[in-house]
Enzyme design. Structure first.
Site, PDB file in Angstrom:
ATOM      1  N   GLY A  13      -3.411 -15.688  10.645  1.00 25.25           N
ATOM      2  CA  GLY A  13      -3.240 -17.182  10.292  1.00 25.25           C
ATOM      3  C   GLY A  13      -4.158 -17.796   9.208  1.00 25.25           C
ATOM      4  O   GLY A  13      -4.445 -16.996   8.225  1.00 25.25           O
ATOM      5  N   ARG A  35     -10.148  -9.747  18.638  1.00 27.08           N
ATOM      6  CA  ARG A  35      -9.261  -8.694  18.482  1.00 27.08           C
ATOM      7  C   ARG A  35     -10.028  -7.753  17.257  1.00 27.08           C
ATOM      8  O   ARG A  35      -9.876  -8.006  16.160  1.00 27.08           O
ATOM      9  CB  ARG A  35      -7.803  -9.031  17.930  1.00 27.08           C
ATOM     10  CG  ARG A  35      -7.209  -9.455  19.237  1.00 27.08           C
ATOM     11  CD  ARG A  35      -5.652  -9.971  18.946  1.00 27.08           C
ATOM     12  NE  ARG A  35      -5.924 -11.127  17.989  1.00 27.08           N
ATOM     13  CZ  ARG A  35      -4.813 -11.627  17.303  1.00 27.08           C
ATOM     14  NH1 ARG A  35      -3.525 -11.007  17.578  1.00 27.08           N
ATOM     15  NH2 ARG A  35      -4.998 -12.554  16.686  1.00 27.08           N
ATOM     16  N   ASN A  87     -12.405 -22.584  13.219  1.00 24.17           N
ATOM     17  CA  ASN A  87     -10.921 -22.511  13.013  1.00 24.17           C
ATOM     18  C   ASN A  87     -10.404 -22.088  14.328  1.00 24.17           C
ATOM     19  O   ASN A  87      -8.987 -22.119  14.799  1.00 24.17           O
ATOM     20  CB  ASN A  87     -10.549 -21.767  11.793  1.00 24.17           C
ATOM     21  CG  ASN A  87      -9.375 -21.392  11.816  1.00 24.17           C
ATOM     22  OD1 ASN A  87      -8.178 -21.924  11.678  1.00 24.17           O
ATOM     23  ND2 ASN A  87      -8.985 -19.896  12.007  1.00 24.17           N
ATOM     24  N   TYR A 152      -3.038 -29.690  24.746  1.00 26.25           N
ATOM     25  CA  TYR A 152      -3.206 -29.258  23.413  1.00 26.25           C
ATOM     26  C   TYR A 152      -3.673 -30.293  22.635  1.00 26.25           C
ATOM     27  O   TYR A 152      -4.581 -30.519  21.812  1.00 26.25           O
ATOM     28  CB  TYR A 152      -2.173 -28.380  22.709  1.00 26.25           C
ATOM     29  CG  TYR A 152      -2.350 -28.065  21.203  1.00 26.25           C
ATOM     30  CD1 TYR A 152      -3.387 -27.258  21.327  1.00 26.25           C
ATOM     31  CD2 TYR A 152      -1.757 -28.670  20.390  1.00 26.25           C
ATOM     32  CE1 TYR A 152      -3.662 -26.695  19.664  1.00 26.25           C
ATOM     33  CE2 TYR A 152      -2.028 -28.228  18.982  1.00 26.25           C
ATOM     34  CZ  TYR A 152      -2.858 -27.166  18.708  1.00 26.25           C
ATOM     35  OH  TYR A 152      -3.202 -26.996  17.515  1.00 26.25           O
ATOM     36  N   PRO A 182      -3.619 -30.169  10.065  1.00 29.71           N
ATOM     37  CA  PRO A 182      -2.456 -29.723   9.686  1.00 29.71           C
ATOM     38  C   PRO A 182      -1.274 -30.030  10.681  1.00 29.71           C
ATOM     39  O   PRO A 182      -1.560 -30.002  11.714  1.00 29.71           O
ATOM     40  CB  PRO A 182      -2.554 -28.104   9.553  1.00 29.71           C
ATOM     41  CG  PRO A 182      -3.939 -27.819   9.713  1.00 29.71           C
ATOM     42  CD  PRO A 182      -4.479 -28.997  10.533  1.00 29.71           C
ATOM     43  N   VAL A 185       2.627 -25.024  10.540  1.00 32.82           N
ATOM     44  CA  VAL A 185       2.246 -24.107   9.711  1.00 32.82           C
ATOM     45  C   VAL A 185       2.716 -22.789  10.346  1.00 32.82           C
ATOM     46  O   VAL A 185       2.213 -22.396  11.336  1.00 32.82           O
ATOM     47  CB  VAL A 185       0.837 -23.960   9.403  1.00 32.82           C
ATOM     48  CG1 VAL A 185       0.501 -23.041   8.211  1.00 32.82           C
ATOM     49  CG2 VAL A 185       0.135 -25.335   9.095  1.00 32.82           C
TER      50      VAL A 185
HETATM   51  P1  NDP Z   1      -3.301 -17.907  14.927  1.00 31.57           P
HETATM   52  O1  NDP Z   1      -2.762 -17.521  16.378  1.00 31.57           O
HETATM   53  O2  NDP Z   1      -2.797 -17.080  13.820  1.00 31.57           O
HETATM   54  O3  NDP Z   1      -4.749 -17.622  14.851  1.00 31.57           O
HETATM   55  C1  NDP Z   1      -5.846 -18.235  15.810  1.00 31.57           C
HETATM   56  C2  NDP Z   1      -7.078 -17.424  15.576  1.00 31.57           C
HETATM   57  O4  NDP Z   1      -7.829 -18.007  16.431  1.00 31.57           O
HETATM   58  C3  NDP Z   1      -7.051 -16.044  15.502  1.00 31.57           C
HETATM   59  O5  NDP Z   1      -7.864 -15.407  14.582  1.00 31.57           O
HETATM   60  C4  NDP Z   1      -7.657 -15.687  17.035  1.00 31.57           C
HETATM   61  O6  NDP Z   1      -8.102 -14.490  16.959  1.00 31.57           O
HETATM   62  C5  NDP Z   1      -8.466 -16.702  17.170  1.00 31.57           C
HETATM   63  N1  NDP Z   1      -8.983 -17.128  18.379  1.00 31.57           N
HETATM   64  C6  NDP Z   1      -8.143 -17.762  19.369  1.00 31.57           C
HETATM   65  N2  NDP Z   1      -8.821 -17.744  20.595  1.00 31.57           N
HETATM   66  C7  NDP Z   1     -10.258 -17.280  20.499  1.00 31.57           C
HETATM   67  C8  NDP Z   1     -11.311 -16.985  21.307  1.00 31.57           C
HETATM   68  N3  NDP Z   1     -11.073 -17.191  22.638  1.00 31.57           N
HETATM   69  N4  NDP Z   1     -12.235 -16.496  20.616  1.00 31.57           N
HETATM   70  C9  NDP Z   1     -12.220 -16.334  19.385  1.00 31.57           C
HETATM   71  N5  NDP Z   1     -11.245 -16.574  18.793  1.00 31.57           N
HETATM   72  C10 NDP Z   1     -10.181 -16.641  18.989  1.00 31.57           C
HETATM   73  O7  NDP Z   1      -3.000 -19.514  14.601  1.00 31.57           O
HETATM   74  P2  NDP Z   1      -3.329 -20.451  13.345  1.00 31.57           P
HETATM   75  O8  NDP Z   1      -3.930 -19.754  12.312  1.00 31.57           O
HETATM   76  O9  NDP Z   1      -2.270 -21.241  13.029  1.00 31.57           O
HETATM   77  O10 NDP Z   1      -4.396 -21.262  13.913  1.00 31.57           O
HETATM   78  C11 NDP Z   1      -5.786 -21.792  13.487  1.00 31.57           C
HETATM   79  C12 NDP Z   1      -6.073 -22.997  14.043  1.00 31.57           C
HETATM   80  O11 NDP Z   1      -5.448 -24.005  13.442  1.00 31.57           O
HETATM   81  C13 NDP Z   1      -6.181 -23.296  15.703  1.00 31.57           C
HETATM   82  O12 NDP Z   1      -7.242 -24.136  15.923  1.00 31.57           O
HETATM   83  C14 NDP Z   1      -4.910 -24.246  15.828  1.00 31.57           C
HETATM   84  O13 NDP Z   1      -5.036 -24.913  16.933  1.00 31.57           O
HETATM   85  C15 NDP Z   1      -4.971 -24.768  14.287  1.00 31.57           C
HETATM   86  N6  NDP Z   1      -3.538 -25.477  13.962  1.00 31.57           N
HETATM   87  C16 NDP Z   1      -2.596 -24.594  13.657  1.00 31.57           C
HETATM   88  C17 NDP Z   1      -1.291 -25.246  13.368  1.00 31.57           C
HETATM   89  C18 NDP Z   1      -0.071 -24.478  12.928  1.00 31.57           C
HETATM   90  O14 NDP Z   1       1.132 -24.907  13.132  1.00 31.57           O
HETATM   91  N7  NDP Z   1      -0.113 -23.113  13.028  1.00 31.57           N
HETATM   92  C19 NDP Z   1      -1.053 -26.665  12.963  1.00 31.57           C
HETATM   93  C20 NDP Z   1      -2.437 -27.290  13.022  1.00 31.57           C
HETATM   94  C21 NDP Z   1      -3.521 -26.815  13.600  1.00 31.57           C
HETATM   95  P3  NDP Z   1      -8.242 -13.418  18.294  1.00 31.57           P
HETATM   96  O15 NDP Z   1      -7.060 -13.484  19.109  1.00 31.57           O
HETATM   97  O16 NDP Z   1      -8.388 -12.094  17.736  1.00 31.57           O
HETATM   98  O17 NDP Z   1      -9.396 -13.769  19.209  1.00 31.57           O
HETATM   99  C1  8X3 Z   2      -0.023 -27.286  15.669  1.00 28.68           C
HETATM  100  C2  8X3 Z   2       0.640 -28.203  15.250  1.00 28.68           C
HETATM  101  O1  8X3 Z   2       2.831 -29.566  15.954  1.00 28.68           O
HETATM  102  O2  8X3 Z   2       2.351 -27.924  17.098  1.00 28.68           O
HETATM  103  O3  8X3 Z   2      -1.456 -28.027  15.806  1.00 28.68           O
HETATM  104  O4  8X3 Z   2       0.899 -29.418  17.552  1.00 28.68           O
HETATM  105  S1  8X3 Z   2       1.743 -28.576  16.415  1.00 28.68           S
END
Ligand code: NDP
Ligand code: 8X3
Length: 251
Positions: A13, A35, A87, A152, A182, A185
């Site tokens: 992501g 991972r 992040n 959340y 954001p 996404v």
């Molecule tokens: P992904 O699921 O693609 O990525 C999440 C990342 O966080 C992964 O690399 C995962 O790695 C890591 N992660 C999760 N839990 C842990 C943990 N306990 N320890 C270490 N690493 C962790 O999602 P996104 O890239 O979309 O999300 C990234 C951030 O953006 C998050 O904070 C999410 O809440 C936020 N966000 C996302 C939005 C969206 O619509 N996608 C919108 C707004 C905010 P691994 O599993 O390998 O540990």
């Molecule tokens: C991720 C976006 O709309 O699912 O933070 O909460 S939403």
């Protein structure tokens, strides 16, 4: 001299896209996730394409001792940290308060709130030396609560509050603090939220053009590369079809 960014949650992501963006710009990277294989793939791809140094650290950001073990004890040659991007995070479930799972709640709180606090505190001595920058990834869910988003949304409201508090308290240390919030996404986010239900996850992004992880990487790159006297405090970014947390126009 090359700058260094720490990006938590870099195995997929936004984190992966930000790692690629900053590497393309010549920054050295400290990347974290749980991972190992996914993170190793990200690192191998970056090392093949860009001549930057990468340190990968595999640990669970919920584990306070591990966060301090890894991020609080960086090898000497990695201690000049210019930017920390908090992040790593997730949503688990989309259930009414009365139906939601307590373990899901705890995982979200431990990851999105406590993990961010631990990482910020562990890295702070290095950021202080560099007069660096913390970039916290919030969400539009941190600006408005939506139905069945309860905890959340609460964790992302906490990210918003912590960002504001960090910015005030860290002023004497000359550390910038920014939050990027954001909207929708298209990443693995919804697949994780719906616990592997690909159809449910795909439905979140159907009927409009959502943001991509690359859009968020471009935004993080922009806020991290402003002049020393300029700090973006709070940045909300959505796709053009999204008006707020709850309103997406689908054709
Ligand atoms: P992904 O699921 O693609 O990525 C999440 C990342 O966080 C992964 O690399 C995962 O790695 C890591 N992660 C999760 N839990 C842990 C943990 N306990 N320890 C270490 N690493 C962790 O999602 P996104 O890239 O979309 O999300 C990234 C951030 O953006 C998050 O904070 C999410 O809440 C936020 N966000 C996302 C939005 C969206 O619509 N996608 C919108 C707004 C905010 P691994 O599993 O390998 O540990
Ligand atoms: C991720 C976006 O709309 O699912 O933070 O909460 S939403």
């Amino acid at each position: 001299m090359s700058k260094t960014v720490i990006i938590t949650g870099a195995s997929s992501g936004f984190g992966k896209a930000m790692a690629e963006k900053f590497a393309a710009g010549g920054w050295n990277l400290i990347l974290t996730a749980r991972r190992k294989e996914k993170l190793e793939d990200v690192v191998a791809n970056i090392q093949k394409q860009y001549g930057v140094k990468v340190l990968s650290l595999v640990f669970d950001i919920q584990n306070r001792a591990d966060v301090f073990k890894y991020l609080g004890n960086l090898p000497t040659e990695w201690q000049a940290v210019d930017v920390l991007v908090n992040n790593a995070g997730l949503a688990l479930g989309r259930d009414a308060f009365q139906d939601a799972n307590l373990d899901d709640w705890e995982t979200m709180i431990d990851t999105n709130v406590k993990g961010l606090l631990y990482a910020s505190k562990a890295v702070l001595p290095y950021l202080t030396k560099q007069e660096g920058h913390i970039i916290n990834i919030g969400s539009t869910a941190g600006k408005e609560v939506y139905k069945d988003g309860n905890v959340y949304c609460a964790t992302k409201h906490a990210v918003d509050a912590i960002t504001k508090a960090q910015r005030i308290d860290l002023l004497p240390l000359h550390i910038k603090v920014t939050s990027i919030h954001p909207g929708a996404v298209d990443t693995d986010f919804s697949l994780v939220r719906f616990k592997g239900d690909a159809a449910k996850a795909a439905a979140v992004y159907a009927g409009y053009t959502p943001l991509s992880a690359g859009d968020i990487a471009d935004t993080a790159w922009y806020v991290a590369n402003l002049p020393k006297h300029v700090c973006i405090n709070d940045l909300v970014i959505t796709c053009t079809a999204q008006g707020n947390s709850t309103t997406i126009h689908k054709d």
